[in-house]
Scaffold this active site. Structure first.
Site, PDB file in Angstrom:
ATOM      1  N   ASP A 242       6.005   8.696  44.018  1.00 27.54           N
ATOM      2  CA  ASP A 242       4.699   8.807  43.381  1.00 27.54           C
ATOM      3  C   ASP A 242       4.619  10.022  42.467  1.00 27.54           C
ATOM      4  OD1 ASP A 242       2.262   7.602  43.030  1.00 27.54           O
ATOM      5  OD2 ASP A 242       1.267   8.671  44.648  1.00 27.54           O
ATOM      6  N   ASP A 288      -2.327   3.389  47.799  1.00 31.66           N
ATOM      7  CA  ASP A 288      -2.891   4.560  48.460  1.00 31.66           C
ATOM      8  C   ASP A 288      -3.662   4.187  49.719  1.00 31.66           C
ATOM      9  OD1 ASP A 288      -1.887   6.113  46.382  1.00 31.66           O
ATOM     10  OD2 ASP A 288      -3.682   5.821  45.175  1.00 31.66           O
TER      11      ASP A 288
END
Length: 390
Positions: A242, A288
């Protein structure tokens, strides 16, 4: 994996795709804010709603994962979700799967980036819309099934059906698809199809969120980590993934802006001014939600295995998720830049339960907890190892 395993395929396919957005929808929200100055109330409502929506699939998906796990241990295919197929059994993520996933996700992300650069964005998103229409209908049907079981009275005529496809003759006959369902499942499928058509033609944010929540809940429920160490490997790998793709390149942001699929939750910041036709969205990628969510669900199953009344590890990780997500939003607004949410969520979701385990003196038990891996998964991995050895 057999072709009958529809729901885990939904969860697994979406798990790869949803990591292509993660929290980078936040940059789109910032760009939109440059054109429209949202009120403080509108911004608070939008981000508060996103946090609330993110918590729903984690909480309920974790609870359903416990029931799902008990069904797996008993070797049964029927549990409270109302489905009775091997496709409803959880997929177990091993340490090898966890180590490979960031690499696979990176290849998928970069492949999408090249596709959007070479081919027309309109046609790619058309194909993706049709693909996610099918996945979304299945995911939403599976999500709604327990609710339908409670709504309809016992006197309801619930007929059983079976969809069976085979190939070959008598002795060589082989099952390709063997799917059992009932009238309640058909009702769920019809309702989900209506939502799917609404999304396909209107791309309305409410339809998007219904599919997104269904994807997230199915992911948390049906994707099981086999132990805490595997969870740390997965979260650690995706932490690096990420941060690299957000801060190191423009690949993820480009894909996030181009990718039109229900793999993110959205909520309008101008809802108070424009009602349901609002168009200035704050966004949160499903990555997420699902990535930390499957780890939180594992900790709930660990709590259950301790056979105690309290759910200390589940609630500590759940609060850690709220803290990490809130910190992401705070930093994003402070520095006015897209933030990789896993940068804050991973340390919080791993750190809080580890601290609790240290305080309670249960660190060894936490990291020695192991969930059973289905025999077909073990056989598959052993076969792959033998091929490599040869």
């Amino acid at each position: 994996m057999s072709e009958t395993e529809q729901i885990p395929e939904v969860a697994a396919a979406v798990l790869e795709a949803l990591n292509n957005t993660d929290s980078n929808g936040t940059e789109e929200a910032l760009n939109a804010t440059a054109k429209f100055v949202a009120s403080a109330e509108g911004t608070a409502l939008a981000y508060g709603s996103l946090v609330f929506m993110a918590l729903l699939p984690i909480y309920f998906g974790a609870l359903r994962s416990v029931t799902c796990s008990k069904s797996k241990e008993l070797g049964e295919n029927e549990y409270d979700s109302g489905f009775r197929n091997a496709s409803d059994m959880p997929e177990t993520i091993t340490s090898r799967d966890a180590a490979r996933f960031p690499i696979i996700a990176s290849c998928t992300l970069f492949g999408l980036y090249l596709f959007f650069k070479v081919f027309s964005q309109e046609y790619i998103n058309l194909l993706l819309s049709v693909y996610f229409f099918g996945l979304g209908v299945l995911a939403l049907s599976h999500t709604m099934s327990p609710l339908m079981s409670r709504i309809f009275p016992d006197s309801f005529s619930n007929k059983q059906y079976q969809l069976l496809f085979t190939q070959g003759a008598e002795e060589t006959k082989e099952e390709i698809v063997n799917y059992e369902f009932d009238t309640k499942n058909l009702i769920c499928l019809v309702i989900s199809s209506v939502v799917g058509v609404w999304y396909l033609f209107k791309k309305h944010w409410i339809a998007n969120n219904l599919f997104g929540l269904a994807f997230a809940l199915n992911g948390v429920e049906l994707l099981h980590l086999n132990n805490v160490s595997t969870g740390c490997i997965l979260l650690g790998g995706l932490f690096v993934y990420d941060v690299f793709w957000v801060f190191g390149t423009n690949v993820m942001v480009t894909v996030a802006k181009s990718f039109e699929a229900p793999i993110k939750l959205v909520f309008p910041q101008d809802l108070l001014e424009r009602g349901l036709d609002a168009s200035n969205f704050a966004m949160l990628g499903l990555g997420d939600i699902v990535i930390p969510g499957i780890f939180i669900a594992l900790l709930l199953r660990f709590d259950v295995s301790l056979k105690k009344q309290s759910k200390t590890y589940f609630y500590s990780s759940f609060l850690a998720y709220i803290f990490g997500l809130g910190l992401t939003i705070f930093v994003m607004h402070t520095f006015k830049h897209a933030q990789p949410a896993l940068l804050y969520l991973v340390p919080a979701c791993i750190g809080f339960p580890v601290i609790v385990a240290l305080v309670k003196g249960e660190l060894t038990e936490l990291f020695s907890y192991e969930e059973t891996v289905p025999e077909d998964t073990e056989a598959k991995e052993d076969g792959e190892s033998e091929k490599k050895d040869q």
